[in-house]
Structure formats: structure tokens, C-alpha cells
Design a protein around this motif. Structure first.
Motif, PDB file in Angstrom:
ATOM      1  N   THR A  98     130.080 -39.350  -7.639  1.00  0.00           N
ATOM      2  CA  THR A  98     130.288 -39.404  -6.190  1.00  0.00           C
ATOM      3  C   THR A  98     129.369 -40.393  -5.487  1.00  0.00           C
ATOM      4  O   THR A  98     129.495 -40.584  -4.282  1.00  0.00           O
ATOM      5  CB  THR A  98     130.105 -38.008  -5.566  1.00  0.00           C
ATOM      6  OG1 THR A  98     128.795 -37.511  -5.868  1.00  0.00           O
ATOM      7  CG2 THR A  98     131.155 -37.043  -6.097  1.00  0.00           C
ATOM      8  N   ASN A  99     128.454 -41.028  -6.232  1.00  0.00           N
ATOM      9  CA  ASN A  99     127.631 -42.074  -5.624  1.00  0.00           C
ATOM     10  C   ASN A  99     128.528 -43.193  -5.119  1.00  0.00           C
ATOM     11  O   ASN A  99     129.375 -43.701  -5.847  1.00  0.00           O
ATOM     12  CB  ASN A  99     126.631 -42.650  -6.638  1.00  0.00           C
ATOM     13  CG  ASN A  99     125.392 -41.795  -6.773  1.00  0.00           C
ATOM     14  OD1 ASN A  99     125.261 -40.767  -6.119  1.00  0.00           O
ATOM     15  ND2 ASN A  99     124.481 -42.212  -7.635  1.00  0.00           N
ATOM     16  N   PRO A 150     135.181 -38.401   3.175  1.00  0.00           N
ATOM     17  CA  PRO A 150     136.579 -38.074   2.846  1.00  0.00           C
ATOM     18  C   PRO A 150     136.899 -38.303   1.373  1.00  0.00           C
ATOM     19  O   PRO A 150     137.643 -37.521   0.759  1.00  0.00           O
ATOM     20  CB  PRO A 150     137.382 -39.015   3.754  1.00  0.00           C
ATOM     21  CG  PRO A 150     136.467 -39.351   4.867  1.00  0.00           C
ATOM     22  CD  PRO A 150     135.096 -39.389   4.259  1.00  0.00           C
ATOM     23  N   SER A 151     136.343 -39.358   0.787  1.00  0.00           N
ATOM     24  CA  SER A 151     136.622 -39.665  -0.619  1.00  0.00           C
ATOM     25  C   SER A 151     136.023 -38.614  -1.548  1.00  0.00           C
ATOM     26  O   SER A 151     136.589 -38.326  -2.611  1.00  0.00           O
ATOM     27  CB  SER A 151     136.082 -41.048  -0.982  1.00  0.00           C
ATOM     28  OG  SER A 151     136.738 -42.055  -0.239  1.00  0.00           O
ATOM     29  N   LYS A 152     134.884 -38.040  -1.167  1.00  0.00           N
ATOM     30  CA  LYS A 152     134.298 -36.974  -1.976  1.00  0.00           C
ATOM     31  C   LYS A 152     135.215 -35.748  -1.994  1.00  0.00           C
ATOM     32  O   LYS A 152     135.364 -35.091  -3.026  1.00  0.00           O
ATOM     33  CB  LYS A 152     132.912 -36.594  -1.451  1.00  0.00           C
ATOM     34  CG  LYS A 152     131.857 -37.661  -1.702  1.00  0.00           C
ATOM     35  CD  LYS A 152     130.502 -37.251  -1.153  1.00  0.00           C
ATOM     36  CE  LYS A 152     129.461 -38.339  -1.444  1.00  0.00           C
ATOM     37  NZ  LYS A 152     128.118 -37.967  -0.946  1.00  0.00           N
ATOM     38  N   GLY A 153     135.844 -35.461  -0.854  1.00  0.00           N
ATOM     39  CA  GLY A 153     136.800 -34.367  -0.818  1.00  0.00           C
ATOM     40  C   GLY A 153     138.005 -34.650  -1.696  1.00  0.00           C
ATOM     41  O   GLY A 153     138.490 -33.765  -2.419  1.00  0.00           O
ATOM     42  N   GLN A 154     138.500 -35.890  -1.655  1.00  0.00           N
ATOM     43  CA  GLN A 154     139.615 -36.280  -2.518  1.00  0.00           C
ATOM     44  C   GLN A 154     139.223 -36.174  -3.989  1.00  0.00           C
ATOM     45  O   GLN A 154     140.007 -35.717  -4.825  1.00  0.00           O
ATOM     46  CB  GLN A 154     140.053 -37.698  -2.185  1.00  0.00           C
ATOM     47  CG  GLN A 154     140.717 -37.826  -0.827  1.00  0.00           C
ATOM     48  CD  GLN A 154     140.842 -39.276  -0.383  1.00  0.00           C
ATOM     49  OE1 GLN A 154     140.060 -40.128  -0.777  1.00  0.00           O
ATOM     50  NE2 GLN A 154     141.853 -39.550   0.443  1.00  0.00           N
ATOM     51  N   PHE A 155     138.006 -36.600  -4.295  1.00  0.00           N
ATOM     52  CA  PHE A 155     137.504 -36.526  -5.670  1.00  0.00           C
ATOM     53  C   PHE A 155     137.534 -35.093  -6.171  1.00  0.00           C
ATOM     54  O   PHE A 155     138.015 -34.817  -7.281  1.00  0.00           O
ATOM     55  CB  PHE A 155     136.083 -37.089  -5.726  1.00  0.00           C
ATOM     56  CG  PHE A 155     135.347 -36.790  -7.002  1.00  0.00           C
ATOM     57  CD1 PHE A 155     135.554 -37.551  -8.136  1.00  0.00           C
ATOM     58  CD2 PHE A 155     134.445 -35.726  -7.076  1.00  0.00           C
ATOM     59  CE1 PHE A 155     134.886 -37.277  -9.327  1.00  0.00           C
ATOM     60  CE2 PHE A 155     133.777 -35.447  -8.252  1.00  0.00           C
ATOM     61  CZ  PHE A 155     133.998 -36.224  -9.382  1.00  0.00           C
TER      62      PHE A 155
END
Length: 281
Positions: free
Chosen positions: A156-157, A162-167
Motif C-alpha cells: 500500500t506504499n 481511495p486506492s487503499k480501499g480498492q486494494f
């Protein structure tokens, strides 16, 4: 699926990075691998992937020895390193070169993950993209390989909120009973609601390897406005809300795991926490 037996590793003979590590990791789970800088988390992942070789002990992965790098094993392991490779390839060219190494790779899944990450064209050159965009592409590719073992080092670095939620949603949806996912990170809050098992390293050893349900069955996480002395309290720390406590859960009360609090508690008082759990070797 993964078994370490009395494993030592060091880059220099007199400085051990891993010391007598015993570890069993089963499929069907998303494992969070936690530890301070320099504890050997990345080294442990590389030993699983066959990129490093133990100085002592044995590593068994799906009944293979990773250091021998058998093709039957390598096609079922994907390792996403924290270090980002520099590719002058387009995304489409990257897929064409590397996807054939993974028999279960799905172009449809890869395209879907890229779309969810708002990567709109496979013609983009990877060396012209931001760190976060490159990370999204490699995460998407890793999930699309459908390998039985997926290893991720600080995935997640570089990702925005929002992208962390998608991840988290992508990883959770990719898990099945035959797949083992291990995520090493310092961003413990990014693992909330994703992982269902935790591995903690301290002193270059694995000091905890437990399912979250087992952790919350044995340990109670709570905050009190005025914490009084209590023999059941294993660890406490002050916050703006009051005093956070980790206690022995003698009454089997329900509580929500706080990963950061658990990590601090284990590192501060592992001598008291370890006996509460059965050792997995």
C-alpha cells in the motif's frame, strides 16, 4: 502450505537477521506480517520465494524446497517486492513478457483490476508513471496471476486513500481456500478488515502466529477513562480517549482487535502473551 523449521539467516556470519524461526502458514487466509524495521520480514518473504537461502534449518513450501527454485513451485508464487523494478515496457508489453510464466494468469482479471485502479490504457510506458501508478499495475498483475501463494511487501506504499480501499476489496475477493496471501507492512491500519491472521516478528524471531479469532478469544482490547490497577492487564497506553488496554480475556468477552495495540503489547510483553497461545511450529 509453508513450513519453516529452525531457520537462521544472515548476510554476515556473526549478525543474524532470522534466528531459529519456526513457522507454519496455512492456505485460505490473508496473513498480516508485522515487525519493526530490520526484523527480517522481507527476508522471510524472500526465503519463501526462493530468492534467499537459509544458513541453517529448512523451508518447505508446498512440499518443495524454494532454494532449489523448481519451476513447478515458481509458477505458483508471485512476490511483489517493496523495491519497484524499472521497466521501459508498456503495460501491454509487460503482460506479454511476464504473464506466460504463470499458467493461471487471467487477462480479464488484469484488465478489471486496472480499470478499478483507474489505469485507463495498457499503452502507458511503466517508466513514465508515478510510483503509485506502478504499484497499482504490479498489484493488479499479482492478483491476476492466480498463484497459490501471493507475497506482498509494503503493497500500500504509494497508494492514496481511495486506492487503499480498492486494494483491500480486490485482495479479499481474490482469496479462496487454496490460496495463501501474506502481506508485510508497517501501515497496520491499511490491514484493518482485510487480514484474518497475524504474524509478528520481534528479536528476529516469530513471536506470534495466530488467527484473529483466536487472538480476540484470548486477549481483550478496550479503552477506559480511568484505568485502575488490574492484574489481568498486559499492556496499556494513554490516548485522547482514555487508556487503551490489552488484557487477558478470562471471561471470553467480545472486543475488536486493534492491530497497532496488539503489536505494541506483544513487543513490550511477549513473555506474558506467548504462553496464552499454542506454539505453531
Amino acid at each position: 502450505m509453508i513450513h519453516f523449521k529452525n531457520v537462521d539467516f544472515s548476510y554476515r556470519p556473526k549478525v543474524k537477521l532470522l534466528s531459529d524461526v519456526n513457522l507454519q502458514i496455512d492456505p485460505g487466509h490473508i496473513h498480516g506480517l508485522l515487525g519493526k524495521n530490520g526484523e527480517g520480514k522481507s527476508t522471510l518473504l524472500k526465503l519463501i520465494a526462493g530468492l534467499l537461502f537459509p544458513r541453517k534449518g529448512a523451508v518447505d513450501v508446498m512440499h518443495f524446497t524454494p532454494s532449489q527454485r523448481p519451476p513447478a513451485l515458481l509458477r505458483d508464487i508471485y512476490f511483489l517486492s517493496e523495491e519497484m523494478p524499472v521497466h521501459a515496457l508498456s503495460i501491454a508489453q509487460f503482460e506479454k513478457v511476464y504473464a506466460p510464466f504463470y499458467p493461471n494468469f487471467s487477462t480479464l482479471q488484469f484488465d478489471t483490476y486496472l480499470k478499478e485502479f483507474e489505469i485507463s490504457s495498457k499503452d502507458w510506458k511503466m517508466n513514465s508513471l508515478s510510483y503509485g501508478q506502478k504499484k497499482k499495475i504490479l498489484v493488479a498483475f499479482g492478483l491476476a496471476t492466480n498463484t497459490k501463494i501471493l507475497l506482498m511487501d509494503e503493497p500500500t506504499n504509494g497508494l492514496d486513500i481511495p486506492s487503499k480501499g480498492q486494494f483491500r476489496r480486490m485482495v479479499a475477493s481474490s482469496l479462496d481456500e487454496n490460496r495463501c496471501i501474506i502481506i508485510s507492512t508497517h501501515q497496520v491500519r491499511d490491514l484493518d478488515s482485510l487480514i484474518d491472521a497475524i504474524i509478528i516478528m520481534d528479536g528476529h524471531e516469530v513471536v506470534l502466529n495466530e488467527a484473529i479469532d483466536d487472538i480476540t478469544d484470548k486477549l481483550l482490547f478496550r479503552v477506559k477513562e480511568n484505568a485502575q490497577p488490574d492484574a489481568s492487564v498486559i499492556y496499556s497506553e494513554e490516548s485522547l480517549r482514555g487508556v487503551w488496554q490489552v488484557s487477558e480475556n478470562t471471561q471470553h468477552e467480545d472486543s475488536k482487535l486493534d492491530i497497532e495495540l496488539l503489536f505494541n503489547a506483544v513487543c513490550a510483553n511477549k513473555q506474558r502473551i506467548q504462553p496464552l497461545f499454542n506454539t505453531k511450529a
